[in-house]
Design a protein around this motif. Structure first.
Motif, PDB file in Angstrom:
ATOM      1  N   GLU A   1      43.969 -44.923 -55.476  1.00  0.00           N
ATOM      2  CA  GLU A   1      43.795 -43.568 -56.005  1.00  0.00           C
ATOM      3  C   GLU A   1      43.907 -43.545 -57.518  1.00  0.00           C
ATOM      4  O   GLU A   1      44.537 -44.402 -58.124  1.00  0.00           O
TER       5      GLU A   1
ATOM      6  N   SER B   1      41.232 -39.863 -54.292  1.00  0.00           N
ATOM      7  CA  SER B   1      41.504 -40.960 -53.356  1.00  0.00           C
ATOM      8  C   SER B   1      40.419 -40.967 -52.281  1.00  0.00           C
ATOM      9  O   SER B   1      39.738 -39.961 -52.086  1.00  0.00           O
TER      10      SER B   1
ATOM     11  N   GLU C   1      49.063 -40.351 -37.527  1.00  0.00           N
ATOM     12  CA  GLU C   1      49.931 -39.968 -38.639  1.00  0.00           C
ATOM     13  C   GLU C   1      51.394 -40.077 -38.232  1.00  0.00           C
ATOM     14  O   GLU C   1      51.817 -39.504 -37.239  1.00  0.00           O
TER      15      GLU C   1
ATOM     16  N   LEU D   1      49.739 -41.173 -47.278  1.00  0.00           N
ATOM     17  CA  LEU D   1      48.807 -40.181 -47.812  1.00  0.00           C
ATOM     18  C   LEU D   1      49.513 -39.173 -48.703  1.00  0.00           C
ATOM     19  O   LEU D   1      48.897 -38.489 -49.495  1.00  0.00           O
ATOM     20  N   ASP D   2      50.797 -39.039 -48.507  1.00  0.00           N
ATOM     21  CA  ASP D   2      51.563 -38.145 -49.373  1.00  0.00           C
ATOM     22  C   ASP D   2      52.993 -38.677 -49.424  1.00  0.00           C
ATOM     23  O   ASP D   2      53.437 -39.344 -48.489  1.00  0.00           O
TER      24      ASP D   2
END
Lengths: 682, 682
Positions: free
Chosen positions: A476, A549, A557, A664-665
């Motif tokens: 990213e 990204s 997840e 992802l976060d």
């Protein structure tokens, strides 16, 4: 009011100690020392013909010389002198004897004869006999009053408690100290704990590891799991208790057998102090009642014990003795052994010999106390136990206390309830398994890592820090204008995600600050659009740029989180995203740091673990990548202990097998910062 | 070899029965009858000065006249004659006495004195005394051998088993018959069952309902839940066992307390035969050990028992007696009562009186056998039990068997393990709750419903049949040409679903036979397209038409299924769609038919029930509509019993609250047809 029959053993008014040594550190000197250290108020009489005083007390050449009555005697002299000592107890009117001497039934026929003589003396004289060669349990309890209660329950169960420590509020000595002491104590065979709150997790872990290394099972009952219970525990012990879920995971990780109830604690401790432990989870169940066989099979399944079926050949053999037997396992020989007691010897030989079972439970209901069967059964069972000294043999049977003690002296434990028998033996199996398995390797924790930045850590910065620690992230880029965006897009991939980066915008999605699935060719335009949109809605927000990204699809997840537990320090949480965490609270924990194998154990504990293995027609996920990420995160947080308040990786996308995983976060909260992003749920 | 101390009670070689009546149906005639019916082989001596023979046996005017030794005596004479009978037992050398006589401690000080005299006689003479006023448990066991074992466990626990039946392979008499008999038997207070397989579910349900109506708890242990256990049970009892999950749900639905282990069975039976039952789940815990309080609070939470806190005022009162007490609930008065035993009376009065608790458990460890505290504690506890005869009082304490019997005679049960005390009392609470709650209304099952069509039933036909039964479906039409499709579309809605209808196409989606989200204006063209597509892929398939229905979005998908259980007949299954069923096996069952309230209970049992209540920001679903659909389906399948093999409604879409529910797909399999649609998962 009748005094309790075990009162002479539990609360004697005076005690004589045969063979008491002047050296308080020697086994033969310890009993006296323990009585004195415990503040025992009754008469204490060392019996030692070679000395005038022992540990400062007047010594007597024999029991007859002791002035006044003696309630209880501790016999720790060699086996050949034990009968003489026992006889002098009868003459003196002693009511209870604790026999530490070894070298009886466990060493062969001669010793067995001596032991039977001693048992006979006890029976004829009404002396309550504890031992011989009793295998002491060490007991550590936080609550003193409840510890006494457990001690009484253990005594009623015929368990010899060698050392008992009550640590109370633990101003100084803690449960861990007790475990540590008993781990080294040669007389202690297993350690039972009653815990309200652990004070120092690291110390506790060290003590348990020591016991494990020395081959001693640690069985713990941890209370305060309920809301009311935790409040009561806090007001009772004045200590800050961690969450029960963390305790539960920590005890598992450390290799402690957690007992749910006092009775479980006592029963598993009983099963673990029979002088041997079961070598594996393979169990033979032999029964004279089909009904008992069924329920023991149920109990075995619930407890993770394997009732492997007998070979065809052996099944035929069983049927040749009893045509209407159930020969598989449970082996139900029916009540036919009443008519033909040779079935007992033949069955035990078949199961321990030919079929090589490491452990057996026999259900024999009241046979152990029936005039017809008691002695043939005893002879068969103890004979098999002696011929196979490395096997574990327990009975579910109802017997008089005297008969129980006889079985126990031969290393065979008795349980009245067949379900309880399976459950307790299963506990001993788990304990033995832990002792036999070397502890999982612990990854080294790097020293001198660069300190975490303090204050607010932006999402992309948090991800960069975690990536350096080994938690995978996507490729990213932070860009600050449309041109940069267009250029970066080409390198990142075909479809992109754009996220606004601003310390003033915690709720990115609500402010229009997230764009999904943007074609790379439109990245420049999308940059302008997202900045414009956010600026319109939050005109005063300082915008640092836009994070680009790749858009990834497919995979499961997961939620990873790290909290500082007051007891165990940094603790890593793992859960499946979505309903699993939010509705089912399907999460699990580990104390940091831990290795990849432990991470795999952790993943397997999730109720929804099948999702990762490819349920519902989905491809299996890259579980290895998840395990590596978990372990790396654990090492990182162990190294950064004290530098952060909490860390969340939500979600970590675990992609199809071979494609890895990616955070992802991410959110790192530091002590000096306030949460600035509630999109990352705890 | 010492005989078991309870052998005279458990296996007497001869029995004398005081007050034996010639009428075998009278209470005073039953003991003799039971001994004879059970095939008792020893000497039986009715003692009855008014008759020469009793039930055909020689009667004796008194015990002294009986020739030879008497092992056991059953005393069922009025209280004023009981002491004399007891004394004659001493003279005769009787070793065990079962005292059925009532009118002792439970009626006041005079009775208490008489009882103490009898206890004293027993103690002085070494007679083992069972009773007086023992409250008999009825016991039904399938396995004879294991039944004997349970009987021995009950005797050791001090539970008087009044009637015991072993039903074996149940060629004739079944467990249900035993329960039915005991439901009517005036001596039986509670019924304990050991079940391997129920033969006739309807008979069992009827028997349990009868016991419930007569105020008697039914506690059952059902074994064979594991794979190995079920196989062992099948080979042992030669009966076809239904699935354990169905048994579990059925027992719950019928109001049977299911015990997990033999010990649970015995302990809950013990708690249910103390002469009273707890009026609600509100429990006061009083303790002298903080540790025990914590663990009892944990146990209470696990068992669904409410430890409601004391009022502020009462808490202050407790603190005025013991400043360092924990006054909330658990009420920990600490060991201070050793110094000031008046704390006991004051506490009991506060908890039963002012605070009006319906039930209390007191933890008093070894006080019940300590020279100092035993009598003050006994006096306080039994005093409170006598002053509050409608309250339930149990102790967790260690006491001699004699002391236990004294407490039990006053209606107070004793448990050594405080956790076990809470668990058993919780069982009694659940039993009392069931007895106090009228059974849920049963919907009437219509007779003479039109028989189901046999052979293959097409999806739309299955849905129509279910719709007539009350299971909601969408407005759907079968059309056979494009014109019909266009016309029907206008009436159905804006967006449509089209499905091909063909007996030759089981896998509709794979053959291109399903179109979703079609605008109504394009319905005609879509008709042609779907028929063309399917015809191209399956040219020989006979196409009956196309099913049009509205496209609905939003809501939660449930799976409803009906199977014919070999034991309970048609059984309705409910699960949440998707991972809940496929990964977590989160399903629950009910025997058909059942009403709407029972359907709500069923829904609440799902682990994922929160999903329906609106988890994760979704609106709450129309749970009422789901409950109605479940109940209607259950009535339908009860009416059509034998007409179908299985029924699946998968999915039933439960829409947001107020919008109802709708079966989106359905499959009815009849005995003469083969499954022709595997899109409907089992």
């Amino acid at each position: 009011m009748t005094a309790h029959p075990l009162a002479p053993l539990l609360a004697p008014s005076s005690v004589a100690i045969f063979g008491a040594s002047n050296d308080p550190t020697r086994i033969s000197g310890r009993s006296l020392r323990y009585y004195r250290e415990a503040g025992y108020k009754g008469g204490l009489y060392p019996i030692n013909p070679t000395r005038d005083t022992v540990q400062g007390l007047t010594a007597y050449p024999d029991l007859a010389s002791v002035p006044g009555a003696v309630d209880c005697a501790v016999i720790a002299v060699p086996a050949n002198l034990a009968i003489e000592a026992m006889e002098s107890c009868v003459t003196k009117g002693v009511k209870g004897v604790v026999m530490f001497t070894a070298g009886f039934a466990e060493i062969g026929p001669e010793g067995r004869a001596m032991q039977e003589r001693i048992t006979q003396i006890a029976r004829d004289s009404g002396i309550r006999l504890c031992g011989p060669n009793c295998l002491p349990l060490g007991m550590v309890t936080q609550s003193g009053a409840f510890g006494t209660h457990l001690l009484a329950l253990a005594a009623r169960r015929g368990i010899q408690v060698g050392v008992w420590m009550s640590t109370g509020n633990e101003a100084d000595v803690a449960v861990a100290d007790g475990i540590s002491f008993m781990a080294d104590d040669p007389e202690t065979q297993a350690i039972a704990c009653y815990v309200e709150a652990i004070k120092d997790g690291a110390l506790f872990a060290e003590a348990v590891a020591r016991a494990r290394k020395n081959g001693k099972p640690v069985i713990a009952m941890k209370v305060g799991g309920s809301a009311v219970g935790a409040a009561a525990a806090a007001s009772h012990t004045a200590s800050l208790a961690g969450s029960d879920a963390v305790y539960d995971a920590a005890l598992r990780q450390l290799g402690v057998e957690r007992a749910r109830t006092p009775e479980d604690l006592i029963e598993i401790a009983y099963a673990c102090t029979r002088g041997r432990l079961p070598a594996s989870r393979r169990l033979a169940v032999m029964t004279m009642s089909g009904g008992a066989g069924v329920l023991m099979a149920d109990a075995a399944e619930e407890e993770g014990v394997e009732l492997t079926p007998l070979s065809e050949e052996s099944q035929k053999e069983v049927l040749s003795w009893v045509p209407f037997a159930a020969p598989r396992n449970p082996v139900d020989v029916t009540a036919q052994a009443l008519n033909d007691p040779s079935i007992l010897d033949k069955s035990f030989e078949l199961l321990f010999g030919k079929e090589n079972f490491p452990a057996m439970i026999g259900f024999f209901t009241t046979w152990a106390s029936s005039p017809q069967m008691a002695e043939p059964l005893f002879k068969s069972v103890t004979g098999a136990a002696a011929r196979y000294p490395d096997r574990y043999f327990a009975l579910s049977a109802i017997a008089s206390p005297e008969m129980q003690r006889r079985y126990e002296a031969a290393g065979v434990g008795l349980f009245e309830d067949p379900w309880a028998a399976v459950a307790a033996v299963a506990g001993a199996m788990r304990c033995a398994e832990r002792i036999a398995t070397p502890p999982l390797p612990m990854p080294p924790v790097p020293k001198n890592l660069p300190p975490l930045p303090q204050g607010r850590i932006a999402e992309h910065e948090a991800k960069r820090i975690l990536a350096e620690a080994g938690v995978p992230i996507l490729d990213e880029r932070l860009v600050t204008n449309a041109g940069q965006a267009a250029a970066a897009a080409v390198e990142i991939g075909e479809r992109l995600v754009l996220k606004i980066v601003s310390p003033d915008i915690p709720h990115k999605t609500e402010m229009g600050g997230v764009m999904l699935d943007v074609p790379a060719s439109e990245a420049g335009a999308a940059f302008d659009q997202i900045v414009q949109r956010v600026s319109a809605r939050a005109p005063r927000a300082k915008i640092d740029g836009v994070l680009l990204s790749p858009m990834v699809k497919g995979g499961v997840e997961m939620i990873l989180g790290v909290q500082n537990d007051p007891v165990f320090g940094p603790v890593v949480m793992l859960g499946l995203g979505g309903i699993f965490v939010e509705v089912l609270r399907d999460v699990t924990f580990r104390i940091a740091p831990f290795g990849i194998e432990e991470a795999h154990n952790m993943i397997r504990e999730l109720r929804g673990a099948a999702i990762l293995e490819g349920a519902r027609g989905q491809p299996p996920c890259d579980i290895d990548a998840l395990a590596v990420a978990l372990s790396k995160l654990s090492v990182f947080v162990a190294a950064q202990k004290g530098q952060f308040t909490s860390i969340d990786v939500n979600p970590l996308l675990v992609r199809p097998k071979g494609q890895g995983a990616a955070a992802l976060d991410a959110l790192i909260l530091t002590p000096s910062a306030v949460a600035n992003d509630d999109e990352v749920a705890p």
